[in-house]
Write a protein that holds these residues in place. Structure first.
Motif, short mmCIF file in Angstrom:
data_model
loop_
_atom_site.label_atom_id
_atom_site.label_comp_id
_atom_site.label_asym_id
_atom_site.label_seq_id
_atom_site.Cartn_x
_atom_site.Cartn_y
_atom_site.Cartn_z
N UNK A 174 55.31 -7.47 12.36
CA UNK A 174 54.15 -8.27 12.71
C UNK A 174 52.99 -7.54 13.33
N UNK A 175 52.88 -6.23 13.20
CA UNK A 175 51.81 -5.46 13.82
C UNK A 175 50.71 -5.18 12.81
N UNK A 176 49.46 -5.40 13.23
CA UNK A 176 48.30 -5.02 12.43
C UNK A 176 47.36 -4.22 13.32
N UNK A 177 46.45 -3.47 12.70
CA UNK A 177 45.50 -2.69 13.48
C UNK A 177 44.24 -2.47 12.68
N UNK A 178 43.21 -2.01 13.37
CA UNK A 178 41.96 -1.71 12.71
C UNK A 178 40.97 -1.10 13.68
N UNK A 179 39.91 -0.54 13.11
CA UNK A 179 38.85 0.06 13.92
C UNK A 179 37.88 -1.03 14.36
N UNK A 180 37.39 -0.90 15.58
CA UNK A 180 36.35 -1.80 16.07
C UNK A 180 34.99 -1.24 15.66
N UNK A 181 33.94 -2.00 15.87
CA UNK A 181 32.59 -1.54 15.53
C UNK A 181 32.22 -0.28 16.30
N UNK A 182 32.78 -0.11 17.50
CA UNK A 182 32.47 1.06 18.33
C UNK A 182 33.43 2.23 18.07
N UNK A 183 34.19 2.16 16.97
CA UNK A 183 35.13 3.21 16.59
C UNK A 183 36.25 3.42 17.60
N UNK A 184 36.76 2.32 18.15
CA UNK A 184 37.99 2.32 18.93
C UNK A 184 39.01 1.61 18.07
N UNK A 185 40.24 1.52 18.52
CA UNK A 185 41.28 0.89 17.71
C UNK A 185 41.80 -0.36 18.42
N UNK A 186 41.98 -1.41 17.64
CA UNK A 186 42.57 -2.66 18.10
C UNK A 186 43.93 -2.79 17.41
N UNK A 187 44.98 -2.99 18.22
CA UNK A 187 46.32 -3.18 17.68
C UNK A 187 46.77 -4.59 18.08
N UNK A 188 47.15 -5.38 17.07
CA UNK A 188 47.57 -6.76 17.32
C UNK A 188 49.06 -6.91 17.04
N UNK A 189 49.76 -7.58 17.95
CA UNK A 189 51.19 -7.79 17.83
C UNK A 189 51.47 -9.24 17.45
N UNK A 190 52.73 -9.55 17.21
CA UNK A 190 53.12 -10.86 16.71
C UNK A 190 53.19 -11.96 17.77
N UNK A 191 52.96 -11.63 19.02
CA UNK A 191 52.98 -12.65 20.07
C UNK A 191 52.20 -12.19 21.29
N UNK A 192 52.08 -13.07 22.24
CA UNK A 192 51.35 -12.84 23.49
C UNK A 192 51.99 -11.68 24.26
N UNK A 193 51.18 -10.67 24.58
CA UNK A 193 51.70 -9.49 25.30
C UNK A 193 50.94 -9.25 26.60
N UNK A 194 50.29 -10.28 27.12
CA UNK A 194 49.48 -10.10 28.34
C UNK A 194 50.29 -9.68 29.55
N UNK A 195 51.56 -10.06 29.65
CA UNK A 195 52.35 -9.69 30.82
C UNK A 195 53.20 -8.46 30.57
N UNK A 196 52.89 -7.70 29.55
CA UNK A 196 53.66 -6.51 29.19
C UNK A 196 52.94 -5.24 29.65
N UNK A 197 53.63 -4.11 29.49
CA UNK A 197 53.05 -2.80 29.80
C UNK A 197 52.74 -2.08 28.49
N UNK A 198 51.62 -1.38 28.45
CA UNK A 198 51.18 -0.66 27.25
C UNK A 198 51.19 0.83 27.54
N UNK A 199 51.81 1.61 26.67
CA UNK A 199 51.85 3.06 26.83
C UNK A 199 51.48 3.70 25.49
#
Length: 153
Positions: free
Chosen positions: A78-103
């Protein structure tokens, strides 16, 4: 004379211990206050409520390996990704990850060695299932480098 020196030393040690305890306690309070309006760069994030406990299983580890074009090479489901207009990367997961840690770390697709650089991650503003990834070359110019991202809930 030596007795007053010992007393002063004890006072200095006690004051130092209190200062360290206060500094670490302040760090814990700042970490616990994440999501508060004055702790958020994007005000739209402040209105988002925290996920419920049943929304995130304890063993919910997710990952993505992203290439230098911002595309998913391999990932958990369930992971998708893409470049933003400012040439950064957005990675989207299959569910809410607001209370998780990102490394994240700069890393090759397979057995290739990527160039050196710097990488930072944060919650994607306005997207409860997203991670925002920004990268820089050693000279601080913008870059899109291949990287590995792990989300631990």
């Amino acid at each position: 004379m030596s007795r007053s020196l010992v007393t002063r030393s004890r006072l200095v040690i006690a004051a130092s211990a209190l200062a360290v305890t206060g500094a670490l306690g302040g760090t814990a309070l700042a970490a616990a206050a994440d999501g508060a309006p004055d702790n958020v760069a994007d005000p739209s994030r402040a209105a988002v409520s925290a996920p419920t406990a049943d929304a995130l299983p304890i063993d919910a580890h997710r990952f993505a390996v992203i290439d230098s074009g911002g595309a998913v090479v391999r990932s958990s489901a369930g992971v998708t990704s893409g470049l933003t207009a400012a040439q950064n990367v957005e990675v989207l997961f299959d569910r809410d990850i607001r209370s998780c840690a990102y490394t994240a770390s700069i890393g090759g697709r397979a057995n290739d060695v990527p160039p050196p650089g710097f990488i930072t991650v944060s919650q994607r503003a306005g997207k409860a299932n997203g991670v925002f990834v920004a990268m820089r070359n050693p000279d601080q110019s913008k870059a899109v480098l291949p990287f590995h991202l792990t989300v631990t809930c």
